[in-house]
Write a protein that holds these residues in place. Sequence first.
Motif, mmCIF file in Angstrom:
data_model
loop_
_atom_site.group_PDB
_atom_site.id
_atom_site.type_symbol
_atom_site.label_atom_id
_atom_site.label_comp_id
_atom_site.label_asym_id
_atom_site.label_seq_id
_atom_site.Cartn_x
_atom_site.Cartn_y
_atom_site.Cartn_z
ATOM 1 N N ASP A 236 41.152 31.917 88.042
ATOM 2 C CA ASP A 236 41.309 31.646 86.610
ATOM 3 C C ASP A 236 40.657 30.318 86.259
ATOM 4 N N ALA A 237 40.578 30.007 84.972
ATOM 5 C CA ALA A 237 39.817 28.859 84.495
ATOM 6 C C ALA A 237 40.400 27.531 84.943
ATOM 7 N N GLY A 238 41.696 27.437 85.134
ATOM 8 C CA GLY A 238 42.349 26.178 85.463
ATOM 9 C C GLY A 238 43.021 25.596 84.224
ATOM 10 N N PRO A 239 43.461 24.333 84.287
ATOM 11 C CA PRO A 239 43.152 23.368 85.344
ATOM 12 C C PRO A 239 43.900 23.630 86.651
ATOM 13 N N HIS A 240 43.222 23.321 87.759
ATOM 14 C CA HIS A 240 43.781 23.453 89.096
ATOM 15 C C HIS A 240 43.996 22.054 89.672
ATOM 16 N N THR A 241 45.211 21.768 90.107
ATOM 17 C CA THR A 241 45.526 20.475 90.706
ATOM 18 C C THR A 241 45.447 20.605 92.221
ATOM 19 N N ILE A 242 44.554 19.829 92.818
ATOM 20 C CA ILE A 242 44.229 19.960 94.238
ATOM 21 C C ILE A 242 44.416 18.618 94.937
ATOM 22 N N THR A 243 44.921 18.650 96.170
ATOM 23 C CA THR A 243 44.875 17.498 97.066
ATOM 24 C C THR A 243 44.153 17.924 98.340
ATOM 25 N N TYR A 244 43.631 16.942 99.083
ATOM 26 C CA TYR A 244 42.916 17.227 100.327
ATOM 27 C C TYR A 244 43.601 16.521 101.489
ATOM 28 N N ASP A 245 43.766 17.253 102.600
ATOM 29 C CA ASP A 245 44.408 16.671 103.775
ATOM 30 C C ASP A 245 43.407 16.336 104.879
ATOM 31 N N THR A 246 42.121 16.327 104.525
ATOM 32 C CA THR A 246 41.075 15.850 105.424
ATOM 33 C C THR A 246 40.135 14.975 104.612
ATOM 34 N N ILE A 247 39.474 14.039 105.287
ATOM 35 C CA ILE A 247 38.528 13.182 104.591
ATOM 36 C C ILE A 247 37.116 13.741 104.744
ATOM 37 N N GLY A 248 36.178 13.184 103.972
ATOM 38 C CA GLY A 248 34.787 13.616 104.050
ATOM 39 C C GLY A 248 34.328 14.270 102.756
ATOM 40 N N GLU A 249 33.091 14.751 102.766
ATOM 41 C CA GLU A 249 32.502 15.357 101.575
ATOM 42 C C GLU A 249 33.041 16.771 101.355
ATOM 43 N N LYS A 250 33.422 17.064 100.133
ATOM 44 C CA LYS A 250 33.930 18.385 99.753
ATOM 45 C C LYS A 250 33.020 18.973 98.680
ATOM 46 N N THR A 251 32.705 20.249 98.816
ATOM 47 C CA THR A 251 31.929 20.953 97.800
ATOM 48 C C THR A 251 32.824 21.965 97.107
ATOM 49 N N ILE A 252 33.023 21.755 95.820
ATOM 50 C CA ILE A 252 33.826 22.681 95.012
ATOM 51 C C ILE A 252 32.846 23.643 94.350
ATOM 52 N N GLU A 253 33.060 24.927 94.540
ATOM 53 C CA GLU A 253 32.137 25.952 94.051
ATOM 54 C C GLU A 253 32.892 26.951 93.184
ATOM 55 N N VAL A 254 32.263 27.364 92.095
ATOM 56 C CA VAL A 254 32.850 28.415 91.268
ATOM 57 C C VAL A 254 31.729 29.325 90.764
ATOM 58 N N PHE A 255 31.948 30.630 90.840
ATOM 59 C CA PHE A 255 31.066 31.608 90.199
ATOM 60 C C PHE A 255 31.770 32.105 88.946
ATOM 61 N N VAL A 256 31.063 32.048 87.823
ATOM 62 C CA VAL A 256 31.633 32.575 86.580
ATOM 63 C C VAL A 256 30.859 33.821 86.175
ATOM 64 N N THR A 257 31.559 34.727 85.523
ATOM 65 C CA THR A 257 30.954 35.967 85.026
ATOM 66 C C THR A 257 31.078 35.985 83.516
ATOM 67 N N SER A 258 29.962 36.202 82.831
ATOM 68 C CA SER A 258 29.976 36.232 81.371
ATOM 69 C C SER A 258 30.434 37.602 80.882
ATOM 70 N N PRO A 259 30.755 37.726 79.595
ATOM 71 C CA PRO A 259 31.184 39.032 79.059
ATOM 72 C C PRO A 259 30.155 40.141 79.228
ATOM 73 N N VAL A 260 28.842 39.795 79.352
ATOM 74 C CA VAL A 260 27.829 40.845 79.528
ATOM 75 C C VAL A 260 27.462 41.068 80.985
ATOM 76 N N GLY A 261 28.144 40.393 81.912
ATOM 77 C CA GLY A 261 27.938 40.679 83.321
ATOM 78 C C GLY A 261 27.154 39.655 84.099
ATOM 79 N N CYS A 262 26.740 38.536 83.473
ATOM 80 C CA CYS A 262 26.019 37.497 84.194
ATOM 81 C C CYS A 262 26.963 36.776 85.145
ATOM 82 N N ARG A 263 26.547 36.586 86.373
ATOM 83 C CA ARG A 263 27.359 35.877 87.366
ATOM 84 C C ARG A 263 26.537 34.717 87.911
ATOM 85 N N VAL A 264 26.962 33.482 87.594
ATOM 86 C CA VAL A 264 26.198 32.305 87.998
ATOM 87 C C VAL A 264 27.140 31.258 88.592
ATOM 88 N N PRO A 265 26.615 30.391 89.471
ATOM 89 C CA PRO A 265 27.464 29.405 90.135
ATOM 90 C C PRO A 265 27.433 28.040 89.460
#
Length: 325
Positions: A236-265
């Motif tokens: 779902d859209a969020g907001p999502h409250t997140i904590t991390y239990d490891t250090i280092g670089e994190k990549t947050i990724e989301v794919f969204v789909t538009s009403p006409v079927g487009c799916r982009v990251p």
Amino acid sequence: MSDMYKQIFCLFCFSFSSIVFTTAQTIAIDPNGHQDAADAIILCDNNTLKVAPFQGAGNNATETTCIEQETNSVWFAWQSENPITDLSIGFTITPDNPNTNLDFAVYEGSDLNSLDFQDPRKCGISTCSGVTGTVEGGNILSEKKECNPGNNGILDPILHFDGNFFYLIVHSTNSDNGFTIEFTDNAQFVGPKPVIEASATSTACYGQEITFSLPETYAGYEWSFGEGASIATSTDAGPHTITYDTIGEKTIEVFVTSPVGCRVPAFFTLDIENCCTSLNQIEVDTTLVQVVSCPSDADGAINIEVTTTSPLDYEVTWSNNETTE
């Protein structure tokens, strides 16, 4: 248009003749299941597509006048978002096997679901093998089904007026018909342009609560919050409250789909730090309670007091493995 077959894909920059093509990551797709215009692959940006070999003509093998009888075909569709100052859009279709002949036709209209496939904007049915498409200097509208001098499978670029819809069919009588399609760098297609909203910028602390969200305007969401996230995924859209239990670089990724079927990251990169002098600062005070009576005795006692601003639990471990303070 059938939602179950709609797909989306996105790209980068490349040079062909005098036209600049995008050079981005090439997206591999399975074209089977997209043999009819009603099941066309919806394009939301000008990504390069690596299309696997495709078989069959779908449920309607005679839906176009340019390619009168389909043998093997795949359909694409998009809506133009080009500014009035830059309308001439080109593409090249390069077969994996240079000896394969690929035909194509382009149709235009004002509605994606009600185009007339009787009057093509471009009709490229030359029997010449190799690269085909729409490039500056090509023939104006169409080529006949022959490969005589003057036929090279290349037509002029298409004028893309903002808001208009386009269908592209790629056709082949060969079974070895995989290909790559690249659009010119100036091609602009209507599609989602998601930007992740985050409560942190580029860094955050171990254990810190961070929120991620997107507008509630899309038809679908596929979140992945990265290694060590307190919530791994969400839809779902969020907001999502997140904590991390490891250090280092994190990549947050989301794919969204538009009403006409487009799916982009969309992506967001965050560096999780220890923050031992700020959020996770720990101070320890010690008090001698009892001096050891004799070196061989174990009757000494020290009291420690731990204060911390960290939201995380902590544990004291002594040399004898005791964990009490």
